[in-house]
Design a protein around this motif. Structure first.
Motif, PDB file in Angstrom:
ATOM      1  N   VAL A 149      -6.087  -6.067 -37.601  1.00 39.04           N
ATOM      2  CA  VAL A 149      -5.302  -7.459 -37.998  1.00 39.04           C
ATOM      3  C   VAL A 149      -5.295  -7.517 -39.386  1.00 39.04           C
ATOM      4  O   VAL A 149      -6.102  -7.398 -40.449  1.00 39.04           O
ATOM      5  CB  VAL A 149      -6.297  -8.778 -37.417  1.00 39.04           C
ATOM      6  N   PRO A 150      -3.779  -7.809 -39.662  1.00 40.39           N
ATOM      7  CA  PRO A 150      -3.630  -7.693 -41.273  1.00 40.39           C
ATOM      8  C   PRO A 150      -4.223  -8.931 -41.895  1.00 40.39           C
ATOM      9  O   PRO A 150      -4.365 -10.130 -41.323  1.00 40.39           O
ATOM     10  CB  PRO A 150      -2.081  -7.821 -41.205  1.00 40.39           C
ATOM     11  N   GLU A 151      -4.734  -8.709 -43.027  1.00 36.01           N
ATOM     12  CA  GLU A 151      -5.419  -9.738 -43.811  1.00 36.01           C
ATOM     13  C   GLU A 151      -4.684 -11.132 -43.848  1.00 36.01           C
ATOM     14  O   GLU A 151      -3.394 -11.019 -44.080  1.00 36.01           O
ATOM     15  CB  GLU A 151      -5.542  -9.430 -45.305  1.00 36.01           C
ATOM     16  N   GLY A 152      -5.223 -12.342 -43.461  1.00 34.43           N
ATOM     17  CA  GLY A 152      -4.585 -13.483 -43.707  1.00 34.43           C
ATOM     18  C   GLY A 152      -3.946 -13.751 -42.079  1.00 34.43           C
ATOM     19  O   GLY A 152      -3.625 -15.035 -42.115  1.00 34.43           O
ATOM     20  N   GLU A 153      -4.010 -12.757 -41.325  1.00 35.24           N
ATOM     21  CA  GLU A 153      -3.585 -12.981 -39.887  1.00 35.24           C
ATOM     22  C   GLU A 153      -4.662 -13.484 -38.962  1.00 35.24           C
ATOM     23  O   GLU A 153      -4.297 -13.445 -37.721  1.00 35.24           O
ATOM     24  CB  GLU A 153      -2.866 -12.074 -39.393  1.00 35.24           C
ATOM     25  N   GLU A 154      -5.914 -13.760 -39.509  1.00 36.77           N
ATOM     26  CA  GLU A 154      -7.176 -13.824 -38.676  1.00 36.77           C
ATOM     27  C   GLU A 154      -7.014 -14.975 -37.767  1.00 36.77           C
ATOM     28  O   GLU A 154      -7.349 -15.046 -36.475  1.00 36.77           O
ATOM     29  CB  GLU A 154      -8.424 -13.677 -39.245  1.00 36.77           C
ATOM     30  N   ASP A 155      -6.522 -16.001 -38.200  1.00 38.80           N
ATOM     31  CA  ASP A 155      -6.666 -17.453 -37.144  1.00 38.80           C
ATOM     32  C   ASP A 155      -5.375 -17.033 -36.288  1.00 38.80           C
ATOM     33  O   ASP A 155      -5.682 -17.711 -35.093  1.00 38.80           O
ATOM     34  CB  ASP A 155      -6.169 -18.578 -38.304  1.00 38.80           C
ATOM     35  N   THR A 156      -4.298 -16.411 -36.656  1.00 40.75           N
ATOM     36  CA  THR A 156      -3.414 -16.368 -35.470  1.00 40.75           C
ATOM     37  C   THR A 156      -3.750 -15.407 -34.694  1.00 40.75           C
ATOM     38  O   THR A 156      -3.632 -15.584 -33.367  1.00 40.75           O
ATOM     39  CB  THR A 156      -1.953 -15.699 -36.501  1.00 40.75           C
TER      40      THR A 156
END
Length: 64
Positions: free
Chosen positions: A40-47
């Protein structure tokens, strides 16, 4: 963070893809094309967590 799909459990509901089509692509038949282990790309964890939680049959998992 990594996510994966159990392709034998996926029933092509597509709810994950509604959350984010880039993180949760579908194949031509509407089944998840995430694969067994995707970064998962950094910053997209919540999504990513939202997409995993959206699966009605729990075919998607957060791996780490």
């Amino acid at each position: 963070m990594r996510i994966g799909v159990d392709s034998e459990v996926c029933e092509a509901h597509g709810q994950c893809s509604i959350v984010d089509m880039d993180l949760f692509p579908l194949d031509d038949d509407g089944y998840s094309a995430v694969g067994p282990d995707r970064e998962v790309p950094e910053g997209e964890e919540d999504t990513a967590k939202l997409g995993v939680d959206a699966c009605p049959v729990r075919a998607l998992k957060v791996l780490s």
